[in-house]
Design a protein around this motif. Structure first.
Motif, PDB file in Angstrom:
ATOM      1  N   UNK A 207      75.856 164.213  70.173  1.00  0.00           N
ATOM      2  CA  UNK A 207      76.907 163.449  70.836  1.00  0.00           C
ATOM      3  C   UNK A 207      77.822 162.802  69.799  1.00  0.00           C
ATOM      4  N   UNK A 208      79.119 162.891  70.037  1.00  0.00           N
ATOM      5  CA  UNK A 208      80.092 162.276  69.159  1.00  0.00           C
ATOM      6  C   UNK A 208      80.296 160.819  69.580  1.00  0.00           C
ATOM      7  N   UNK A 209      80.007 159.907  68.672  1.00  0.00           N
ATOM      8  CA  UNK A 209      80.133 158.492  68.986  1.00  0.00           C
ATOM      9  C   UNK A 209      80.333 157.702  67.708  1.00  0.00           C
ATOM     10  N   UNK A 210      81.042 156.577  67.845  1.00  0.00           N
ATOM     11  CA  UNK A 210      81.201 155.679  66.705  1.00  0.00           C
ATOM     12  C   UNK A 210      79.964 154.822  66.488  1.00  0.00           C
ATOM     13  N   UNK A 211      79.071 154.777  67.489  1.00  0.00           N
ATOM     14  CA  UNK A 211      77.798 154.085  67.319  1.00  0.00           C
ATOM     15  C   UNK A 211      76.899 154.894  66.393  1.00  0.00           C
ATOM     16  N   UNK A 212      75.889 154.237  65.842  1.00  0.00           N
ATOM     17  CA  UNK A 212      75.003 154.880  64.865  1.00  0.00           C
ATOM     18  C   UNK A 212      73.689 155.267  65.538  1.00  0.00           C
TER      19      UNK A 212
END
Length: 262
Positions: A207-212
């Motif tokens: 999944x592409x996300x700015x969260x880590x």
């Protein structure tokens, strides 16, 4: 038996149809065969008795189980028994801002962001059922969903009686997760199961996300706190799409802004 039978020159035994006498063993074989070929006279009675007992037992089980199931279904929306947080209360510790939300999906962790607001994992609650915050001063506290963010997988809950809730939490020590170089120096606190887990980076999600993305040896219950060695909150982890995500600092700031602005 006639005398002629002893006078015959052939010493071999005569077949049964040529003899006028019978050996006792021959009668035993015949009786045994007749016994085995005839069913016991009580077999039908025993079969009927067994069937009757089975029917009566089945009816008794259904008579108990069906009303109990109906009663459980009707009581799902009633207020649950009050519970307390599994963590010991430590003065000035971020553990105090963690609690438990109870709903139809069972208990899940919640994090207080102040003024009667809590953050939970969206996938851990049922938006159509009543929800309660557990372990507050006067028992369980009803809450409602005020917003849901599909990108982060979190929902914000609100109590209409903020006077019963704890003080505003201190989340000023939250850091940007991308700046953490060694996750093993921190711990993940799950309020529902009282687990203290060691986090590590995860590379299993696409999944592409700015969260880590991170991983732990066991799954958390919805949402959890990441703390440092002094038990200060440095981040929030949420379960989303079969993976664990440490939220960005800006996301946590927006959550606090929601609480402080009301």
């Amino acid at each position: 038996m006639s005398d002629d039978e002893f006078d015959e020159p052939n010493s071999a035994p005569s077949p049964a149809h040529e003899r006028q006498w019978r050996h006792p063993a021959e009668f035993a074989d015949a009786e045994r065969s007749a016994h085995l070929s005839t069913p016991p006279p009580l077999s039908k009675r025993l079969t009927a008795l067994t069937a009757t007992v089975s029917v009566v037992a089945s009816v008794a089980v259904l008579a108990v189980a069906i009303p109990k199931g109906i009663s459980t279904y009707r009581e799902e929306a009633t207020e649950p028994t009050a519970t307390t947080s599994p963590f010991a209360r430590i003065k000035n510790s971020t553990i105090d801002i963690m609690t438990t939300v109870i709903g139809n999906k069972g208990p899940t962790s919640a994090i207080s962001i102040g003024r009667g607001y809590w953050v939970v994992a969206t996938e851990a609650i049922d938006s159509q059922s009543p929800l309660w915050i557990s372990g507050v001063t006067n028992g369980n506290l009803p809450v409602r969903i005020v917003s849901t963010d599909s990108d982060t997988g979190i929902s914000i809950l609100k109590s209409d009686d903020a006077a019963l809730t704890d003080h505003d939490p201190d989340l000023s020590t939250v850091v940007e997760p991308s700046t953490i170089t060694d996750f093993s120096q921190h711990r993940v606190l799950d309020s529902t199961s009282a687990q203290v887990l060691v986090p590590s980076p995860s590379l299993t999600t696409r999944e592409q996300s700015d969260d880590v993305p991170i991983t732990t040896e066991e799954q958390i219950h919805g949402i959890a706190l990441v703390v440092d060695s002094s038990y200060r909150a440095i981040g929030i982890v949420v379960s989303r799409g079969h993976a664990l995500w440490m939220l960005r600092k800006s996301t946590v700031a927006n959550l606090l802004r929601t609480a402080l602005g009301n």
